[in-house]
Design a protein around this motif. Structure first.
Motif, mmCIF file in Angstrom:
data_model
loop_
_atom_site.group_PDB
_atom_site.id
_atom_site.type_symbol
_atom_site.label_atom_id
_atom_site.label_comp_id
_atom_site.label_asym_id
_atom_site.label_seq_id
_atom_site.Cartn_x
_atom_site.Cartn_y
_atom_site.Cartn_z
ATOM 1 N N ALA B 238 21.014 93.167 -14.853
ATOM 2 C CA ALA B 238 21.073 92.011 -14.337
ATOM 3 C C ALA B 238 21.722 91.819 -13.247
ATOM 4 C CB ALA B 238 22.103 91.170 -15.511
ATOM 5 N N LEU B 239 22.480 92.355 -12.590
ATOM 6 C CA LEU B 239 23.071 92.252 -11.291
ATOM 7 C C LEU B 239 22.122 93.226 -10.424
ATOM 8 C CD1 LEU B 239 25.249 91.398 -9.354
ATOM 9 C CD2 LEU B 239 26.924 93.225 -9.824
ATOM 10 N N GLY B 240 21.718 94.387 -10.869
ATOM 11 C CA GLY B 240 20.788 95.288 -9.956
ATOM 12 C C GLY B 240 19.655 94.434 -9.710
ATOM 13 N N LEU B 241 19.005 93.795 -10.579
ATOM 14 C CA LEU B 241 17.788 93.312 -10.307
ATOM 15 C C LEU B 241 17.588 92.287 -9.165
ATOM 16 C CD1 LEU B 241 15.731 92.966 -13.743
ATOM 17 C CD2 LEU B 241 15.562 94.749 -11.825
ATOM 18 N N LEU B 242 18.724 91.375 -9.431
ATOM 19 C CA LEU B 242 19.124 90.255 -8.424
ATOM 20 C C LEU B 242 19.264 91.049 -6.950
ATOM 21 C CD1 LEU B 242 20.462 87.416 -9.058
ATOM 22 C CD2 LEU B 242 22.438 88.306 -8.331
ATOM 23 N N THR B 243 19.858 92.086 -6.962
ATOM 24 C CA THR B 243 19.845 92.772 -5.583
ATOM 25 C C THR B 243 18.551 93.394 -5.307
ATOM 26 O OG1 THR B 243 22.138 93.078 -6.419
ATOM 27 C CG2 THR B 243 21.467 94.154 -4.202
ATOM 28 N N ALA B 244 17.748 93.875 -6.303
ATOM 29 C CA ALA B 244 16.686 94.531 -6.061
ATOM 30 C C ALA B 244 15.700 93.213 -5.423
ATOM 31 C CB ALA B 244 16.013 94.985 -7.248
ATOM 32 N N GLY B 245 15.883 92.119 -5.830
ATOM 33 C CA GLY B 245 14.909 91.126 -5.288
ATOM 34 C C GLY B 245 15.077 90.898 -3.663
ATOM 35 N N VAL B 246 16.161 91.020 -3.389
ATOM 36 C CA VAL B 246 16.723 91.005 -1.991
ATOM 37 C C VAL B 246 16.237 92.269 -1.215
ATOM 38 C CG1 VAL B 246 18.683 90.967 -0.524
ATOM 39 C CG2 VAL B 246 18.790 89.651 -2.395
ATOM 40 N N PHE B 247 16.285 93.544 -1.913
ATOM 41 C CA PHE B 247 15.777 94.689 -1.153
ATOM 42 C C PHE B 247 14.588 94.682 -0.967
ATOM 43 C CE2 PHE B 247 19.572 97.755 -2.210
ATOM 44 C CZ PHE B 247 20.432 97.087 -1.325
ATOM 45 N N LEU B 248 13.708 94.175 -1.967
ATOM 46 C CA LEU B 248 12.154 94.104 -2.135
ATOM 47 C C LEU B 248 11.871 93.415 -0.860
ATOM 48 C CD1 LEU B 248 10.001 93.752 -5.373
ATOM 49 C CD2 LEU B 248 9.339 93.156 -3.039
ATOM 50 N N ARG B 249 12.289 92.468 -0.621
ATOM 51 C CA ARG B 249 11.953 91.360 0.484
ATOM 52 C C ARG B 249 12.239 92.018 1.529
ATOM 53 N NH1 ARG B 249 14.496 87.305 2.123
ATOM 54 N NH2 ARG B 249 12.585 86.233 3.150
ATOM 55 N N LEU B 250 13.480 92.762 1.822
ATOM 56 C CA LEU B 250 13.803 93.313 3.008
ATOM 57 C C LEU B 250 12.994 94.722 3.260
ATOM 58 C CD1 LEU B 250 16.252 92.715 4.633
ATOM 59 C CD2 LEU B 250 17.499 94.819 3.348
ATOM 60 N N VAL B 251 12.810 95.294 2.427
ATOM 61 C CA VAL B 251 11.790 96.639 2.603
ATOM 62 C C VAL B 251 10.470 96.162 3.217
ATOM 63 C CG1 VAL B 251 10.651 98.569 1.681
ATOM 64 C CG2 VAL B 251 13.019 98.041 1.071
ATOM 65 N N ARG B 252 9.963 95.114 2.423
ATOM 66 C CA ARG B 252 8.546 94.658 2.734
ATOM 67 C C ARG B 252 8.344 94.177 4.201
ATOM 68 N NH1 ARG B 252 5.766 89.885 3.172
ATOM 69 N NH2 ARG B 252 3.754 90.011 2.835
ATOM 70 N N THR B 253 9.408 93.206 4.611
ATOM 71 C CA THR B 253 9.218 92.822 5.997
ATOM 72 C C THR B 253 9.429 93.955 7.034
ATOM 73 O OG1 THR B 253 11.479 92.018 5.664
ATOM 74 C CG2 THR B 253 9.677 90.179 5.453
ATOM 75 N N ASN B 254 10.540 94.597 6.745
ATOM 76 C CA ASN B 254 10.683 95.583 7.780
ATOM 77 C C ASN B 254 9.411 96.627 7.716
ATOM 78 O OD1 ASN B 254 13.463 95.522 8.927
ATOM 79 N ND2 ASN B 254 13.922 94.876 7.101
ATOM 80 N N VAL B 255 8.897 97.108 6.634
ATOM 81 C CA VAL B 255 7.945 98.189 6.855
ATOM 82 C C VAL B 255 6.734 97.376 7.715
ATOM 83 C CG1 VAL B 255 6.169 99.248 5.619
ATOM 84 C CG2 VAL B 255 8.645 99.604 4.763
ATOM 85 N N ILE B 256 6.560 96.178 7.361
ATOM 86 C CA ILE B 256 5.303 95.367 7.861
ATOM 87 C C ILE B 256 5.619 95.316 9.241
ATOM 88 C CG2 ILE B 256 4.367 93.317 8.168
ATOM 89 C CD1 ILE B 256 4.242 92.889 5.139
ATOM 90 N N GLY B 257 7.002 95.094 9.706
ATOM 91 C CA GLY B 257 7.186 95.078 10.915
ATOM 92 C C GLY B 257 6.933 96.359 11.761
ATOM 93 N N THR B 258 7.479 97.490 11.121
ATOM 94 C CA THR B 258 7.333 98.676 11.913
ATOM 95 C C THR B 258 5.716 98.902 11.954
ATOM 96 O OG1 THR B 258 7.988 99.601 9.967
ATOM 97 C CG2 THR B 258 9.544 99.689 11.551
ATOM 98 N N LEU B 259 5.092 98.616 10.985
ATOM 99 C CA LEU B 259 3.541 98.996 10.971
ATOM 100 C C LEU B 259 2.814 98.309 12.193
ATOM 101 C CD1 LEU B 259 2.537 98.791 7.091
ATOM 102 C CD2 LEU B 259 2.565 100.933 8.478
#
Lengths: 539, 364, 346
Positions: B238-259
């Motif tokens: 429950a708490l992990g998925l909440l944070t996972a949502g944040v991480f998912l976004r973060l990774v996506r935008t940063n990877v796109i940024g570096t790409l």
């Protein structure tokens, strides 16, 4: 726990371990075999402990522990609310103001210390000396002094002689007997010191203590009191905060007994379940509406003050509430209608409100309308009604929404319903901010007096400006009336008089409810409102 | 739970970093010192805030006995306890205590606050650990997948899933999980940290850590370990998925940024496949900001665990905070909040220092 | 396009060629978006739109009042399963679930509006002043903002709820409590964003030139700096809104919410459904919970889409654009991570 559910759990553990990247689950199914032998059982509760020192706490959760581990001078044997000598041989008035208790010979605490009259004197003296702000010392107001002339004799000298409640007070939260060699005389003793000192002499001792999480009790072979030896050697008490988790665990057999407090929905659901027994006993808990005589409609300090009209408003309300409906719809029968001030089950209980208001215990809109019309009260009467959502159970909101709907049903009242959280509520109600409001009561001891003196005597805790000198005098009289039948008559008379004035409007009386696994016997819920683990047996 | 959503809003950069050039000497060292000194006012302000707030919402005596005593008896007891002395006197008394490291004793149950912090801090730490683990395992790979497949349908699905993760209040998730896993399927425990049996066994350990996983391993019983893990699944998710949502976004935008950076473009022009680009080139640079955000997440997990712990009866600091709050136990609430403040301030400090070391421009 | 502005697109370049209403936030972005990104924005806007319309027309849509316990046929009865007169069943208190879900939109919308308005005013003003004037005031405000940010949100909300409403549970008190506590938490966020933008903008040429021609400080702040600093606001705005809903629900769930005869509130209904769940009664918790999730989902979709569209690297390019059309000048590490982790360029 069945093996089927064990397997499911093992499966779940496999799933879980994938998430945690730990390869440990294979062994899950092995160890956890059944919930133990008849030697031990687990009780679950949502009550909370504050202190296990009797001087430091005045709440149900802490007293539930004290009941198991401390002896009392007087105590009620299982199945009754009447008290008998517990670790004493006799307890009686030797003069009008002297109450003498003689202890049994050779009493010992579990740690080996002798339990003598000196410990008894110490126990009561420290209550009064500490007078902790969260403690129950207020119950001991009638004690002037205590003497211990020899090792087994204790003499209580009272301010008011022939106090008929004193025997009950000696079994109340203010009266557990503690070890003077372990407890501090002038401050609340920390739980850890009490457990380490093994300063117990009740049916059980505490063998391990994880605060508000898990307490392990072990039978005390030295206990010689009226309750007898404990039937099960080891009892574990597990604490929950969420009643629904408690319900799930007792339903699935993870715990053996659930006592206090399951929601009405849970109880109704469990009643249809074969794997558990629902044990119901008389309850001392009451729920009622308090009217503030100053600020209620037409109250003494309102611009249109008129005592007759104010009374008519209270009577109309009394005639409109439908207690059956409240008990059934909101509480699913876990609460019962209450038609007087002393709840059913106690000596002196009546149903006086049933005769005075409404029709056959139900509402009577026509009579209520007539009362208001006769007094010249214009309808609808605007009534500000307050309740508290976080102290008397989560169903309070539903209860009062229904009360509002009942009062408004025929247009006699226009209720403005509000709720306020507990601390503010407690302050505001005594500052005359609420014209009419919800309260509940859990008794200190099982005597009708505990439902009268705190409420209707001159200096009462309601502070609702109800003052009837006649009632006040009757309350004083019953407290010292030595003849049982005359005292009962007085108690009934007080109720009739208060019912005519309607200082408060009693609505409901709680039941005590314990849920046990189907193999568990010996759960006794009686009029003492004490739940003893000593009689519980499994298998 | 609310704070975990809030957390990523905090700019990672140090807002209070000295803005001008710091002249000769080591600017980094100077920055670290200034930044360190700023921890103290932060904690001080928080403690003052919580002190004042707690005094405005009532006293512990009324909370405990308001339904039993009359107004005068209550007033006498409040007087005796000293809660109606001038606020400023009480305040300096408290600050004086805290300055000497004494957090006082909880009013409602008499336990020393420092002991409370030790006992319940372990539980919260353990929950935060499980949650971060879930967040990593779920958030980071999915974020990379979303970036790799950006603007195609799996990306959209993943992003909506991420939003759903943090749009679902943890208590609602708790209710649903309870309904499915405990009522309908009856496979997982929904509340508590271990079964009674395991807790009893652990109670016999001499050196209990309060971190159940470690205690269970100490017991050397596989059943105990499995039991502890079973209990951790639902709250961890429950708490992990909440944070996972944040991480998912973060990774996506940063990877796109570096790409879209020059060197990646250069690699792309050399004919390196997109998959390889994500795996080899864009992954590591994208992780650096994530690491700094994790610092904040830890603090927020600790601070925001009130609802998660309450929902799952996970007896940690957040759980106790809610309890003490309703008992109006000033001392205990102040103590717990002070500890959270220290943790938050310290992790902000570390994050800022890390950011400064990684990228000198942060220092301005 | 100003090449110093690395992290956000310059709307002016689009705005220059478009009719006036195309400048409006959201409308502008909607026109700018393409493909899946437009899809997500549209879905978000539709959900949000339905939510707002439901709130406005709740009296028409809801079959019963939020506090209604009976109709001409007597009491509804508690925990009636879905079907018949009660499409989604009734609660443990005997209310109609559907009606309470519908009426709940009003409460939620009220909290959003109050929270957003309050935090924008306070946060923007403080950020502007702090960032523009700088000095010790700036330092002090930054430290305070940091401290407030570290305060556990829900604790703050609970305390605020008790202080603001006097522990009472009326509609206004409950809405204000949730809104103000969310405001207190969000002021630092608006403050930081606006302050950072202000610090950046105040060194730009056009501000310098305004100074040279002798414009007053307040005129510069509000005319020049504010106008340019507020571009990023819609993004925080949406996060703020969803956070407001979650806080309101959290308060209600913990029992510090709004009394059920004063207003319908989803968190309260969820709280009351706890014991239903363990008895297998699913309809009392599912629907209010879904309402919360849907509304937060809708608002967040809008917010995320706006964020993507404001960031040239994340924006899906129109077919006509060449992949390298958007130069990224000196992407600042800290700013990048902040931007990306926040959904709001800092």
């Amino acid at each position: 726990m069945t093996s089927a559910s064990n397997n499911k759990r093992a499966l779940a553990a496999v799933a879980g371990s994938a998430v945690f990247a730990l390869v440990l689950a294979g062994c899950a199914a092995g160890g956890d075999s059944g919930s133990g032998s008849s030697e031990s059982l687990i009780v679950g509760t949502t009550d909370k402990v504050t202190f296990i020192d009797p001087a430091g706490s005045y709440d149900n959760g802490s007293f539930a522990i004290m009941t198991q581990v401390y002896p009392f001078l007087l105590n009620s044997p299982q199945g009754t609310s009447d008290v008998e000598p517990d670790i004493a041989v006799s307890a009686e008035y030797t003069t009008d103001t002297e109450y003498t208790v003689v202890l049994k010979e050779g009493l010992k605490f579990a740690n080996g210390h002798d339990l003598t009259s000196s410990d008894v004197k110490f126990s009561f003296d420290r209550q009064q000396a500490i007078a902790d702000e969260n403690g129950p010392s207020v119950l001991l107001g009638n004690i002037a002094s205590i003497d211990a002339p020899d090792d087994t004799t204790v003499v209580f000298t009272l301010n008011n002689g022939n106090d008929q409640t004193f025997a009950q007070i000696l079994s109340s939260p203010a009266a557990p007997i503690v070890d003077e060699e372990v407890f501090s005389a002038d401050s609340v003793t920390p739980d850890a010191d009490i457990v380490a000192g093994n300063a117990f002499a009740g049916q059980y001792v505490i063998s391990s203590y994880d605060f508000n999480n898990l307490i392990s009790f072990e039978a005390n072979s030295d206990y010689q009191g009226v309750l007898g030896a404990a039937a099960t050697t080891n009892i574990d008490l597990k604490y929950y905060t969420d009643a629904s988790n408690l319900k799930l665990d007792v339903q699935e057999g993870n715990i053996d007994v659930a006592y206090r407090s399951l929601s009405a929905t849970d109880v109704a659901d469990l009643e249809g379940n074969d794997s558990v027994n629902v044990v119901v006993g008389p309850g001392g808990e009451t729920r009622y509406i308090v009217f503030n005589f100053d600020t209620q409609p037409f109250g003494a300090t309102t611009p249109e003050a008129d005592a007759a009209k104010a009374l008519a408003v209270r009577q109309a309300a009394a005639g409109l509430v439908d207690r059956e409906e409240l008990a059934e719809q909101v509480y699913k029968g876990t609460y019962l209608p209450l038609y007087s001030y002393v709840p059913a089950g106690l000596t002196g209980a009546t149903e006086v409100l049933k005769d005075l208001y409404g029709k056959d215990g139900g509402p009577d809109a026509d009579a209520a309308a007539k009362v208001l019309a006769d007094a010249g009260v214009a309808t609808p009467v605007a009534l500000n009604l307050q309740y508290n959502p976080d102290h008397y159970g989560e169903s309070s909101g539903d209860e009062y929404a229904l009360v509002k709907s009942q009062l408004e049903a025929t247009g006699l009242f226009a209720v403005n319903l509000q709720s306020t959280e507990w601390v503010t509520y407690s302050k505001d109600r005594t500052e005359d901010l609420y014209p009419a409001y919800q309260l509940g009561w859990f008794p200190d001891y099982s005597d009708a007096d505990n439902y009268l003196t705190p409420f209707f005597a001159a200096e009462n805790f309601l502070g609702n400006h109800y003052d009837n000198p006649e009632v006040d005098q009757l309350i004083k009289d019953q407290a010292v009336e030595t003849d049982v039948a005359s005292r009962q008559a007085l108690i009934e008379e007080i109720q009739a008089k208060v019912a005519a004035d309607l200082s408060t409007l009693p609505l409901l009386q709680g039941s005590q409810i314990a849920v046990t696994g189907s193999a568990v016997t010996g759960a006794v819920l009686d009029g003492s409102f004490k739940f003893r683990y000593g009689s519980l047996v499994k298998g | 739970m609310t704070t975990t959503v809030l957390a990523p809003l905090a700019p990672v950069g140090p807002p209070q970093a000295p803005r001008r050039s710091l002249g000769a000497g080591s600017p980094l060292l100077r920055f670290i010192i200034v930044r360190f000194l700023l921890i103290f006012p932060t904690i001080f302000i928080l403690v003052t805030m919580v002190f004042l707030l707690m005094r405005t919402i009532g006293d512990p005596i009324t909370a405990a006995l308001g339904g039993r005593l009359n107004a005068q008896q209550l007033a006498e007891r409040i007087d005796a306890a000293g809660y109606n002395r001038p606020l400023i006197v009480q305040y300096f008394e408290y600050i004086g205590q805290v300055a000497t490291g004494n957090f006082g004793t909880a009013i409602s149950d008499g336990r020393p606050v420092s002991e409370l912090l030790l006992t319940y801090g372990g539980a919260t730490l353990e929950l935060a650990f499980y949650a971060l683990l879930v967040a990593f395992i779920v958030g980071i790979p999915l974020g990379m997948v979303a970036a790799y497949l950006r603007d195609r349908w799996p990306d959209a699905v993943l992003r909506i899933v991420a939003i759903l993760f943090y749009a679902t209040p943890v208590f609602f998730a708790g209710l649903l999980l309870k309904l499915v896993f405990s009522v309908w399927l009856n496979v997982l425990p929904v509340a508590g940290r271990a079964s009674t049996r395991t807790e009893l066994q652990m109670g016999r350990l001499d050196n209990r850590t309060g971190i159940y996983l470690i205690d269970a391993i100490q017991l050397g019983s596989a059943a105990a370990v499995a039991d502890v893990l079973q209990h951790a699944v639902l709250p961890g998710l429950a708490l992990g998925l909440l944070t996972a949502g944040v991480f998912l976004r973060l990774v996506r935008t940063n990877v796109i940024g570096t790409l879209s950076m020059d060197y990646v473009d250069a690699a792309r022009s050399r004919g390196v496949s997109e998959y390889r680009l994500v795996r080899r080139h864009a992954y590591k640079p994208a992780l650096i900001p994530i690491i700094t955000v994790i610092g904040l997440q830890i603090a927020m997990l600790l601070g925001g665990a009130v609802l998660t712990e309450t929902t799952f009866e996970w007896k940690g600091l957040g759980f106790k905070l809610a309890e003490y709050l309703s008992a109006r136990d000033f001392v205990a609430v102040q103590g717990i909040v002070a500890l959270l403040a220290v943790i938050v301030a310290l992790s902000n400090f570390i994050v800022d220092i890390l950011a400064a070391i990684i990228d000198p421009r942060v220092r301005y | 396009m100003t090449n110093t502005d690395a992290t956000s697109a310059d709307p002016a370049s689009f705005a220059a060629r478009a009719p006036r209403w195309h400048h409006l936030p959201v409308v502008h972005q909607l026109r700018q978006s393409v493909g899946l990104q437009r899809g997500m924005l549209v879905v978000g806007l539709v959900i949000t739109g339905i939510f707002i319309l439901t709130a406005i027309f709740a009296p028409l849509l809801a079959p019963y009042g939020f506090a209604e316990l009976q109709d001409e046929n007597g009491n509804f009865g508690a925990q009636q399963p879905p079907g018949g007169a009660h499409i989604l069943g009734t609660t443990v208190g005997g209310y109609d679930v559907l009606s309470r879900v519908i009426w709940g939109t009003q409460t939620a919308l009220a909290v959003i509006v109050v929270a957003v308005v309050l935090s924008i005013f306070a946060g923007v003003l403080l950020g502007l002043v702090s960032g523009y004037l700088g000095g010790w005031l700036d330092r002090v405000l930054v430290v305070i903002a940091d401290a407030v940010f570290a305060f556990p949100t829900l604790l703050l909300a609970i305390v605020a709820a008790i202080v603001i409403s006097g522990g009472q549970s009326k509609l206004l008190g409950g809405v204000l409590a949730a809104a103000i506590s969310i405001t207190v938490v969000y002021i630092p966020q608006y403050f930081r964003v606006i302050r950072a933008e202000t610090v950046r903008i105040k060194t730009e040429a056009y501000v310098e030139s305004a100074k040279v021609i002798g414009s007053s400080t307040s005129r510069i702040m509000f005319r020049h700096v504010l106008r340019n600093a507020t571009r990023t606001l819609p993004l925080i705005f949406t996060l703020n809104s969803s956070e407001a809903i979650l806080t309101l629900a959290g308060l209600g769930f913990l029992g510090f919410g709004i009394e059920p005869t004063s207003a319908a509130e989803w968190g309260y209904d969820l709280n009351r459904s706890i014991s239903d769940v363990t008895s297998g009664i699913w309809w009392t918790s599912l629907f209010p919970g879904l309402a919360i999730v849907l509304v937060v989902l809708g608002i967040t979709l809008v917010g995320e889409s706006l964020n993507d569209l404001a960031d040239p690297r994340l924006r899906t390019r129109r077919k006509a654009d060449s992949p390298t059309a958007t130069p990224i000048a000196a992407p600042d590490m800290a700013a990048t991570s902040a931007t990306d982790s926040t959904g709001a360029p800092a």
